[in-house]
Design a protein around this motif. Structure first.
Motif, PDB file in Angstrom:
ATOM      1  N   ILE A 195      -2.975   6.258 -25.114  1.00  0.00           N
ATOM      2  CA  ILE A 195      -2.850   6.928 -26.425  1.00  0.00           C
ATOM      3  C   ILE A 195      -4.155   6.748 -27.207  1.00  0.00           C
ATOM      4  N   GLY A 235       1.426  12.446 -34.332  1.00  0.00           N
ATOM      5  CA  GLY A 235       2.083  11.404 -33.548  1.00  0.00           C
ATOM      6  C   GLY A 235       2.660  11.959 -32.270  1.00  0.00           C
ATOM      7  N   GLY A 236       3.463  11.141 -31.615  1.00  0.00           N
ATOM      8  CA  GLY A 236       4.060  11.603 -30.373  1.00  0.00           C
ATOM      9  C   GLY A 236       4.709  10.474 -29.619  1.00  0.00           C
ATOM     10  N   ASP A 237       4.877  10.691 -28.337  1.00  0.00           N
ATOM     11  CA  ASP A 237       5.477   9.683 -27.487  1.00  0.00           C
ATOM     12  C   ASP A 237       4.907   9.899 -26.085  1.00  0.00           C
ATOM     13  N   THR A 238       4.693   8.814 -25.358  1.00  0.00           N
ATOM     14  CA  THR A 238       4.125   8.917 -24.018  1.00  0.00           C
ATOM     15  C   THR A 238       4.990   8.110 -23.064  1.00  0.00           C
ATOM     16  N   PHE A 256      -0.507   2.191 -24.298  1.00  0.00           N
ATOM     17  CA  PHE A 256      -1.238   2.099 -25.571  1.00  0.00           C
ATOM     18  C   PHE A 256      -2.709   2.445 -25.403  1.00  0.00           C
ATOM     19  N   GLY A 284      -0.313   5.690 -34.934  1.00  0.00           N
ATOM     20  CA  GLY A 284      -0.532   4.248 -34.941  1.00  0.00           C
ATOM     21  C   GLY A 284       0.563   3.462 -35.625  1.00  0.00           C
ATOM     22  N   ASP A 285       1.368   4.102 -36.449  1.00  0.00           N
ATOM     23  CA  ASP A 285       2.491   3.375 -37.049  1.00  0.00           C
ATOM     24  C   ASP A 285       3.789   3.830 -36.373  1.00  0.00           C
TER      25      ASP A 285
HETATM   26  P1  ADP Z   1       6.908   3.267 -30.996  1.00  0.00           P
HETATM   27  O1  ADP Z   1       7.084   2.244 -29.942  1.00  0.00           O
HETATM   28  O2  ADP Z   1       6.938   2.759 -32.397  1.00  0.00           O
HETATM   29  O3  ADP Z   1       7.744   4.482 -30.769  1.00  0.00           O
HETATM   30  P2  ADP Z   1       4.708   4.268 -29.539  1.00  0.00           P
HETATM   31  O4  ADP Z   1       4.160   3.135 -28.797  1.00  0.00           O
HETATM   32  O5  ADP Z   1       5.597   5.231 -28.811  1.00  0.00           O
HETATM   33  O6  ADP Z   1       5.396   3.743 -30.859  1.00  0.00           O
HETATM   34  O7  ADP Z   1       3.497   5.094 -30.152  1.00  0.00           O
HETATM   35  C1  ADP Z   1       2.497   4.447 -30.891  1.00  0.00           C
HETATM   36  C2  ADP Z   1       1.834   5.461 -31.791  1.00  0.00           C
HETATM   37  O8  ADP Z   1       1.170   6.430 -30.981  1.00  0.00           O
HETATM   38  C3  ADP Z   1       2.802   6.220 -32.673  1.00  0.00           C
HETATM   39  O9  ADP Z   1       2.170   6.443 -33.914  1.00  0.00           O
HETATM   40  C4  ADP Z   1       3.013   7.527 -31.933  1.00  0.00           C
HETATM   41  O10 ADP Z   1       3.320   8.569 -32.836  1.00  0.00           O
HETATM   42  C5  ADP Z   1       1.658   7.718 -31.270  1.00  0.00           C
HETATM   43  N1  ADP Z   1       1.722   8.450 -29.982  1.00  0.00           N
HETATM   44  C6  ADP Z   1       2.340   8.079 -28.840  1.00  0.00           C
HETATM   45  N2  ADP Z   1       2.155   8.980 -27.850  1.00  0.00           N
HETATM   46  C7  ADP Z   1       1.396   9.947 -28.386  1.00  0.00           C
HETATM   47  C8  ADP Z   1       0.869  11.177 -27.887  1.00  0.00           C
HETATM   48  N3  ADP Z   1       1.063  11.614 -26.636  1.00  0.00           N
HETATM   49  N4  ADP Z   1       0.137  11.942 -28.733  1.00  0.00           N
HETATM   50  C9  ADP Z   1      -0.055  11.548 -30.002  1.00  0.00           C
HETATM   51  N5  ADP Z   1       0.392  10.414 -30.550  1.00  0.00           N
HETATM   52  C10 ADP Z   1       1.120   9.622 -29.743  1.00  0.00           C
END
Ligand code: ADP
Ligand code: MG
Length: 319
Positions: free
Chosen positions: A7, A117-120, A4, A25-26
């Motif tokens: 990000i 958005g995205g995922d890490t 977190f 963030g959502d």
């Molecule tokens: P969730 O657990 O609900 O999937 P995450 O913890 O994966 O949420 O992500 C939190 C927020 O950060 C989300 O809005 C997601 O789209 C954003 N996010 C995560 N990784 C990235 C990234 N590499 N680039 C941009 N946004 C990201």
């Protein structure tokens, strides 16, 4: 640094726009599509060691990842709007993340696309997937399947420099007249965003050249159930490619190599003047390389009028 914080530090400082109702963030992003438009969506993944060298600069990786996605949207005649980034990292290297996110942000601003958005995740190989969404006026999307008998076939820019850049990086080719633009093309290809969008209403079929000219034009021919005849000498190539590709075979290999991210498109002869004037406006060379024929398949004719044996050797995973 945990997920977190990472990000927050590197991916929240990207600008939004009016279309973005709820961004990073959502649980998911919320966007407002333009009225009377279809949405157009595509994903492309880059994996370390497959699509770029393990030691490639972070900025080049960011640049290429976004550009190859923008190129797909351009090839639909659509306008890019939003993208997500799924990032798999073997470690948290802050210097790497800083230059990655800086280049990604600058390019996204330049191209007018919003990171929504995205995922890490952590994983053993560096890999990233960008999913991009664009919009096109209802019915104006440009498909691969629309080429018709008598259409002319065009390409933007030069073909073959992407493959030449890859060959230079792999040291399969040691020197050329001007190596820098070829390496630049491989590491930082440029999507034809503005031209692709403006060509939409004029062209019958379009594709971006990622797997090689003959393979990609082949996709249009297959989907459109027609053939094409191309003059080898009319295909625009850089001085660098001319300097190494002395015979038909080596030139054909480069033209079939991929990584150019130019547009290949077909259009009726009546659209040619307008196409060339758009090329001028957008400062992007456009060259006619042949025409669509009734006989199926692709015929490539060399200078002495002979047909070349062009085997479909575009890049294929699991191939
Ligand atoms: P969730 O657990 O609900 O999937 P995450 O913890 O994966 O949420 O992500 C939190 C927020 O950060 C989300 O809005 C997601 O789209 C954003 N996010 C995560 N990784 C990235 C990234 N590499 N680039 C941009 N946004 C990201
Ligand atoms: Mg998640």
């Amino acid at each position: 640094m945990h997920e977190f914080a990472l990000i927050q530090k590197y991916f929240t400082d990207f600008p939004g726009d009016d279309s973005l109702v709820e961004g990073i963030g959502d649980d998911a992003a919320v966007m407002r599509p333009p009225k009377d438009h279809f949405l157009v969506q595509s994903s492309d993944t880059l994996v370390s060691g497959v699509h770029f060298p393990d030691d490639a600069p972070a900025g080049d990786i960011a640049y290429k990842a976004l550009m190859v996605n923008l190129s797909d949207i351009a090839a639909m005649g659509a306008k890019p709007l939003w993208f997500t980034l799924a990032l798999t990292l073997p470690e948290v290297n802050e210097a790497w993340l800083r230059s990655f996110s800086e280049v990604l942000r600058d390019l996204s601003i330049q191209k007018g696309v919003v990171l929504v958005g995205g995922d890490t995740t952590s994983g053993s190989e560096l890999a990233l997937t960008i999913t991009i969404t664009g919009a096109v006026k209802e019915g104006e999307q440009v498909m691969r399947s629309g080429a018709r008998l008598g259409d002319e076939v065009f390409v933007t820019g030069n073909i073959g420099d992407g493959a030449l850049g890859l060959a230079l990086w792999q040291e399969r080719i040691k020197s050329v007249v001007d190596a820098e633009p070829c390496l630049e093309r491989f590491y930082r290809p440029v999507a034809r965003t503005e031209l692709g969008l403006s060509l939409g209403p004029l062209v019958s079929a379009m594709i971006d050249c990622s797997d090689g000219l003959f393979a990609d034009l082949g996709h249009i021919l297959e989907r459109s159930a027609c053939g094409a005849e191309i003059m080898l000498s009319s295909i625009p190539v850089s001085e660098s490619l001319q300097s190494i590709a002395s015979d038909d075979q080596s030139r054909t290999a480069m033209l079939n190599g991929g990584d150019d991210y130019e547009l290949i498109f077909c259009a009726p002869a009546s659209a040619k003047d307008e196409i060339l004037s758009l090329a001028n406006i957008h400062d992007c060379p456009v060259t006619q390389i042949g025409e669509i024929t009734e006989a199926s398949g692709l015929r490539v004719i060399n200078d002495d009028g002979h047909e070349l044996n062009v085997f479909e050797s575009g890049y294929r995973h699991f191939g």
